[in-house]
Design an enzyme around this catalytic site. Structure first.
Site, PDB file in Angstrom:
ATOM      1  N   CYS A  40      -4.861  -2.999   2.852  1.00  0.00           N
ATOM      2  CA  CYS A  40      -4.566  -2.919   4.284  1.00  0.00           C
ATOM      3  C   CYS A  40      -5.752  -3.207   5.193  1.00  0.00           C
ATOM      4  O   CYS A  40      -6.136  -4.350   5.355  1.00  0.00           O
ATOM      5  CB  CYS A  40      -3.934  -1.570   4.617  1.00  0.00           C
ATOM      6  SG  CYS A  40      -3.150  -1.623   6.251  1.00  0.00           S
ATOM      7  N   LYS A  60      -9.409   1.968  -1.920  1.00  0.00           N
ATOM      8  CA  LYS A  60      -9.629   1.433  -0.561  1.00  0.00           C
ATOM      9  C   LYS A  60     -10.978   1.855   0.009  1.00  0.00           C
ATOM     10  O   LYS A  60     -11.326   3.046   0.023  1.00  0.00           O
ATOM     11  CB  LYS A  60      -8.499   1.918   0.350  1.00  0.00           C
ATOM     12  CG  LYS A  60      -8.494   1.330   1.748  1.00  0.00           C
ATOM     13  CD  LYS A  60      -7.230   1.792   2.465  1.00  0.00           C
ATOM     14  CE  LYS A  60      -7.082   1.201   3.851  1.00  0.00           C
ATOM     15  NZ  LYS A  60      -5.826   1.664   4.494  1.00  0.00           N
ATOM     16  N   GLU A  73       0.859  -1.196   0.000  1.00  0.00           N
ATOM     17  CA  GLU A  73       0.000   0.000   0.000  1.00  0.00           C
ATOM     18  C   GLU A  73       0.897   1.248   0.000  1.00  0.00           C
ATOM     19  O   GLU A  73       1.934   1.261   0.668  1.00  0.00           O
ATOM     20  CB  GLU A  73      -0.840  -0.026   1.284  1.00  0.00           C
ATOM     21  CG  GLU A  73      -1.679   1.209   1.545  1.00  0.00           C
ATOM     22  CD  GLU A  73      -2.250   1.236   2.985  1.00  0.00           C
ATOM     23  OE1 GLU A  73      -1.584   0.751   3.927  1.00  0.00           O
ATOM     24  OE2 GLU A  73      -3.367   1.758   3.140  1.00  0.00           O
TER      25      GLU A  73
HETATM   26  N1  CDT Z   1      -2.988   1.382   6.523  1.00  0.00           N
HETATM   27  C1  CDT Z   1      -3.918   0.794   7.300  1.00  0.00           C
HETATM   28  O1  CDT Z   1      -5.054   0.607   6.912  1.00  0.00           O
HETATM   29  N2  CDT Z   1      -3.492   0.452   8.528  1.00  0.00           N
HETATM   30  C2  CDT Z   1      -4.375  -0.049   9.536  1.00  0.00           C
HETATM   31  C3  CDT Z   1      -3.891   0.424  10.845  1.00  0.00           C
HETATM   32  C4  CDT Z   1      -4.979   0.559  11.778  1.00  0.00           C
HETATM   33  S1  CDT Z   1      -4.537   1.503  13.167  1.00  0.00           S
HETATM   34  C5  CDT Z   1      -5.403   2.987  12.862  1.00  0.00           C
HETATM   35  C6  CDT Z   1      -4.516  -1.563   9.548  1.00  0.00           C
HETATM   36  O2  CDT Z   1      -5.641  -2.050   9.694  1.00  0.00           O
HETATM   37  O3  CDT Z   1      -3.519  -2.280   9.473  1.00  0.00           O
END
Ligand code: CDT
Length: 331
Positions: A182, A132, A47
């Site tokens: 993600c 996303k 990502e």
């Molecule tokens: N980039 C991304 O979506 N990261 C999230 C972090 C969550 S903490 C606010 C994840 O679910 O891995």
């Protein structure tokens, strides 16, 4: 006849805020070169692979953040990736921040920002684009947080759904390929929407901090990786597909991202895992024949799904309280 594709998760070590796209692109081209030497046919990058994970940086004026976004794909700066794809005959998946001049739901054409990924063919054609859907974090500066997570500030919710495309890749005539980004991996709905389109390969990139700043209570350190792997392994198993999940890893702008990129088979088993916090290539031969068992037996959707019992999934967002039991209401 067996259908086998050799894939790589091309994990990236940190990209610091001060570093330009050229640095990231050069590193990715080197990974593609190494992938080619190992016989890889498709490479999955993380990502927001071209820059630091900038949603950790607050800007009052969102337009200041435009420097982290791509108004075009490919562009002069990303062209070397497309050239490498052609040179080595490999496809690639790339996550990046996208600026689009596009009509919104009211019909107004305006500047729109998305957290996007594309799947690119070995010929350099964009086969599929995804934006996303599940944006974590917050939109306003959060003074209580040591590190911000401003995805809700910088991005709009993706408007392309969860698309799947059947396209040739490597030596195969057609593979059903889909993407998520993600935080999407934690949502079974995302996996099932892909599963309902007979997805065989899910590609996803992630930037996940090692420390959960949102934790209302104690969350043991090791559970961060566990929950990521648990979600991906469950998603692959329950939808009888492969998953390539690629991290950005290491200490980026002083913030630790946990890495642990994995490749998962349709039984939910991890078949390859990264062991560094650096640029690292992990590879696997995916035999798509392995998708058949799940999708013709326990997860034969056409035989066993009961959508009439799932109405809440699409009609409701938050959870409601259940009715309270009492002797009079008992049946
Ligand atoms: N980039 C991304 O979506 N990261 C999230 C972090 C969550 S903490 C606010 C994840 O679910 O891995």
């Amino acid at each position: 006849m067996s259908r086998i594709l050799t894939v790589a998760a091309a994990q990236l070590g940190p990209i610091q805020n001060a570093e330009g796209r050229d640095v990231a692109v050069q590193r990715m081209v080197r990974l593609m070169e190494r992938a080619h030497k190992r016989g890889v046919e498709l490479v999955v990058f993380p990502e927001l692979a071209l820059t630091t994970f900038f949603p950790r940086h607050y800007h009052d004026d969102i337009a200041v953040a435009d420097r982290w976004f791509e108004p075009a794909m490919p562009s002069n700066e990303t062209a070397p990736l497309f050239e490498a794809a052609r040179k080595y005959g490999i496809g690639f998946h790339l996550g990046y921040a996208e600026i689009a001049q596009e009509a919104d739901e009211t019909g107004l054409v305006r500047k729109r920002r998305f957290n996007t990924s594309v799947l690119v063919s070995p010929e350099g054609d964009i086969l599929l684009k995804y934006r996303k859907v599940h944006l974590p974090g917050h939109a306003a500066f959060a003074p209580q947080r040591v590190v911000q997570h401003l995805e809700k500030r910088y991005f709009e919710v993706g408007n392309l759904g969860f698309p799947v495309i059947r396209a040739p890749m490597g030596g195969l005539e057609g593979i059903n390929m889909g993407m998520m980004i993600c935080n999407d991996r934690r949502w079974p709905e995302a996996w099932r929407v892909l599963g309902l389109q007979s997805v065989e390969l899910v590609m996803l990139g992630y930037n996940t901090p090692s420390i959960n700043q949102e934790a209302g209570g104690f969350e043991a350190h090791h559970l961060r990786v566990f929950h990521s792997h648990l979600s991906i392994q469950a998603g692959a198993y329950q939808n009888a597909c492969f998953a390539v999940a690629t991290a950005k890893a290491g200490i980026e702008d002083g913030c630790e991202l946990f890495g642990h990129s994995i490749i998962v088979n349709p039984q939910g088993e991890i078949v390859a895992m990264a062991s560094t916090w650096d640029d690292e290539l992990i590879t696997a031969d995916l035999d798509f024949g392995l998708c058949t068992l799940g999708r013709t037996t326990i997860f034969a959707f056409d035989q066993h799904r009961r959508p009439e019992a799932y109405e809440r999934i699409t009609s409701q967002v938050g959870a409601v309280d259940p009715p309270v039991w009492s002797k009079n209401s008992a049946k």
